[in-house]
Write an enzyme that holds these catalytic residues in place. Structure first.
Site, PDB file in Angstrom:
ATOM      1  N   GLU A 284      26.166  94.093  54.340  1.00 20.38           N
ATOM      2  CA  GLU A 284      24.660  93.512  54.991  1.00 20.38           C
ATOM      3  C   GLU A 284      25.095  92.917  56.896  1.00 20.38           C
ATOM      4  OE1 GLU A 284      21.717  94.278  51.905  1.00 20.38           O
ATOM      5  OE2 GLU A 284      20.820  92.607  52.686  1.00 20.38           O
ATOM      6  N   HIS A 305      47.112  95.771  38.606  1.00 20.61           N
ATOM      7  CA  HIS A 305      47.060  96.710  37.319  1.00 20.61           C
ATOM      8  C   HIS A 305      46.618  98.609  37.669  1.00 20.61           C
ATOM      9  CE1 HIS A 305      49.882  94.411  35.311  1.00 20.61           C
ATOM     10  NE2 HIS A 305      49.274  94.027  35.767  1.00 20.61           N
ATOM     11  N   LYS A 419      15.209 103.391  50.376  1.00 15.43           N
ATOM     12  CA  LYS A 419      13.748 103.705  49.264  1.00 15.43           C
ATOM     13  C   LYS A 419      13.030 104.169  50.337  1.00 15.43           C
ATOM     14  CE  LYS A 419      14.404  98.253  49.605  1.00 15.43           C
ATOM     15  NZ  LYS A 419      14.021  97.066  50.135  1.00 15.43           N
TER      16      LYS A 419
HETATM   17  O1  PA5 Z   1      19.408  90.594  51.277  1.00 21.81           O
HETATM   18  C1  PA5 Z   1      18.784  91.974  51.203  1.00 21.81           C
HETATM   19  O2  PA5 Z   1      17.529  91.266  51.762  1.00 21.81           O
HETATM   20  C2  PA5 Z   1      18.329  92.626  50.398  1.00 21.81           C
HETATM   21  O3  PA5 Z   1      19.159  92.639  49.918  1.00 21.81           O
HETATM   22  C3  PA5 Z   1      17.685  91.657  49.383  1.00 21.81           C
HETATM   23  O4  PA5 Z   1      18.086  90.525  49.346  1.00 21.81           O
HETATM   24  C4  PA5 Z   1      16.782  92.747  48.122  1.00 21.81           C
HETATM   25  O5  PA5 Z   1      16.606  94.048  48.777  1.00 21.81           O
HETATM   26  C5  PA5 Z   1      16.576  92.490  47.185  1.00 21.81           C
HETATM   27  O6  PA5 Z   1      14.521  91.887  48.496  1.00 21.81           O
HETATM   28  P1  PA5 Z   1      13.355  91.202  47.884  1.00 21.81           P
HETATM   29  O7  PA5 Z   1      13.578  89.785  47.875  1.00 21.81           O
HETATM   30  O8  PA5 Z   1      12.708  91.404  48.471  1.00 21.81           O
HETATM   31  O9  PA5 Z   1      13.238  91.805  46.876  1.00 21.81           O
END
Ligand code: PA5
Length: 444
Positions: A284, A305, A419
């Site tokens: 990310e 394996h 989303k």
């Molecule tokens: O790192 C990030 O920003 C995302 O992976 C969020 O952690 C994830 O989408 C969850 O978001 P939130 O904490 O707003 O529910």
């Protein structure tokens, strides 16, 4: 002397020493940008000083909440996705046995990290009539997976304990003031913990996001923070070769030579989720602007394996970072056997950790010979202190690495695309045009 040790010497045939040397000014510039807050995404560098600057009052409230949950619950259900659960689950697995050993501690389980009705149904069935509490974790407070699971489990909690009793068993970890979850928590009187504004989800494990579940599972969160603080002190020194800077440099040199996938590997099953946490942290942070190392993970020797053939002889675009635990929590000695039908007597008296170590060393050399660049990171043990140190190592590495690769390592604009489509397809108010457009595309 650092607590964990990065070894880059196996890279000799892939990276010339002058290549790393030539990256030095770039690393210095990246480090300066990061520390002085002059780089892109600088508003999300809270993790850099968190181990030294965390909110001590909130920390005590977390410890008190953990004590209450331990006293009144058999199970803590953590509801969250992405950065709002991966670190906590990784830490709990890292610190504990693969099997439940301490029956006096609540079991900490995770949900809200998928849209599987089967998973949630099975969790509720497994829960049965045990006493439980909920820790709902969401920075935005609006994440669909989390909200759905919370709504369903909250109803169960109210049915069991009544409105007031239920409210005393919900712990909301969310934004200080914004979001639907914060609004609901204030209205219902849930105890709230804060995800600071300057922490992205994937950098939040050392905030309440990770600390409450870890403490409930019996982890020493003070030692965890101390380990991270130690790494922060040690890695203030850019001259260290055995460091996140060296790791960031080597993986970027390799990336530019076509090694575009990095496997984080472990030799202990309780490090499996650490690989999942790392994948989010790296992927990310770095996968944007049509570039970035693809982060993958493997669990060894198990996956030798299954994936071993590919790693040894498949497409040569892989690099590996192997985590090795020098002193694992326990061991087993291989017994002698008078009949020796399995022909294992040559190992009699040796321990499984010894055999594991030979496998580790053997695989490093085999993969290197097969054309896969390997780095190793040696951890002394699986203690809280080591875990805090490792978390900080990778967080710092990805900050530097992202700047070296010319991207903003602290945003995640791409996470929104699915989303939006999901909201469109589900007919969420405000997404009517998108709904029509997507339906048409799917029918075509
Ligand atoms: O790192 C990030 O920003 C995302 O992976 C969020 O952690 C994830 O989408 C969850 O978001 P939130 O904490 O707003 O529910």
């Amino acid at each position: 002397m650092t607590l964990i040790h990065l070894k880059t010497s196996y890279l000799e045939k892939f990276v010339h020493s002058q290549e790393a040397e030539q990256m030095r000014p770039l690393v210095e510039a990246a480090n300066q940008e990061l520390r002085e807050g002059t780089g892109v995404g600088h508003d999300f560098r809270g993790w850099l000083d968190l181990p030294a600057n965390y909110d001590h009052d909130e920390f005590k409230r977390i410890q008190a909440a953990a004590a209450k949950i331990k006293a009144d619950s058999d199970v803590l259900i953590c509801i969250g996705i992405g950065g709002s659960y991966l670190g906590a689950q990784a830490a709990i697995e890292f610190l504990h046995s693969s099997f439940p050993l301490q029956s006096n501690l609540p079991e900490v389980v995770f949900c809200g990290n998928s849209l599987s009705g089967t998973y949630l149904h099975d969790l509720i069935t497994w829960l049965g009539d045990r006493d439980f509490s909920l820790n709902v974790i969401s920075k935005s407070g609006t994440t669909t997976e989390t909200s759905i699971a919370f709504r369903i489990l909250k109803r169960l909690l109210v049915k069991k304990y009544g409105e007031k009793g239920a409210a005393e068993r919900v712990y909301a970890t969310t934004d200080r003031e914004r979001g639907a979850l914060k609004t609901e928590a204030d209205a219902a009187g849930y105890e709230c913990f804060v995800i600071p504004d300057d922490l992205g989800g994937r950098f939040s494990v050392l905030s309440a996001v990770g600390l409450l579940p870890i403490a409930v599972a019996g982890g020493d969160i003070e030692a965890l923070m101390q380990g991270a603080a130690e790494a922060r002190r040690d890695y203030a020194d850019l001259s260290l070769t055995d460091s996140p800077y060296a790791y960031a440099v080597m993986r970027n040199i390799l990336y530019r030579k076509g090694f575009v996938t990095e496997l984080l590997e472990n030799f202990e099953p309780n490090l499996r989720m650490l690989g999942e946490w790392w994948k989010q942290l790296m992927g990310e942070s770095e996968g944007k602007d049509e570039k970035g190392i693809f982060p993958a993970s493997a669990n060894l020797t198990t996956d030798l394996h299954s994936l071993g053939q590919y790693i040894q002889q498949g497409r040569r675009n892989l690099m590996e970072t192997m985590l090795w635990v020098k002193h694992p929590a326990a061991d087993q000695t291989i017994p002698a056997d008078a009949e020796n039908l399995d022909q294992l007597n040559f190992l009699a008296g040796k321990t499984m950790n010894y055999v594991n170590e030979q496998a580790f060393q053997g695989v490093v050399l085999a993969h290197t010979d097969g054309g896969v660049p390997v780095m190793t990171l040696e951890l002394p043990d699986t203690s809280e202190q080591t875990l805090g140190y490792v978390i900080y190592f990778f967080e710092l590495a990805v900050g530097i690495s992202g700047y070296l690769n010319g991207i903003n390592p602290f945003n995640q604009p791409g996470v929104e695309a699915y989303k939006r489509n999901m909201f469109g397809l589900l007919g969420k108010p405000g997404y009517e045009d998108l709904h029509a457009d997507l339906q048409k595309r799917l029918q075509d």
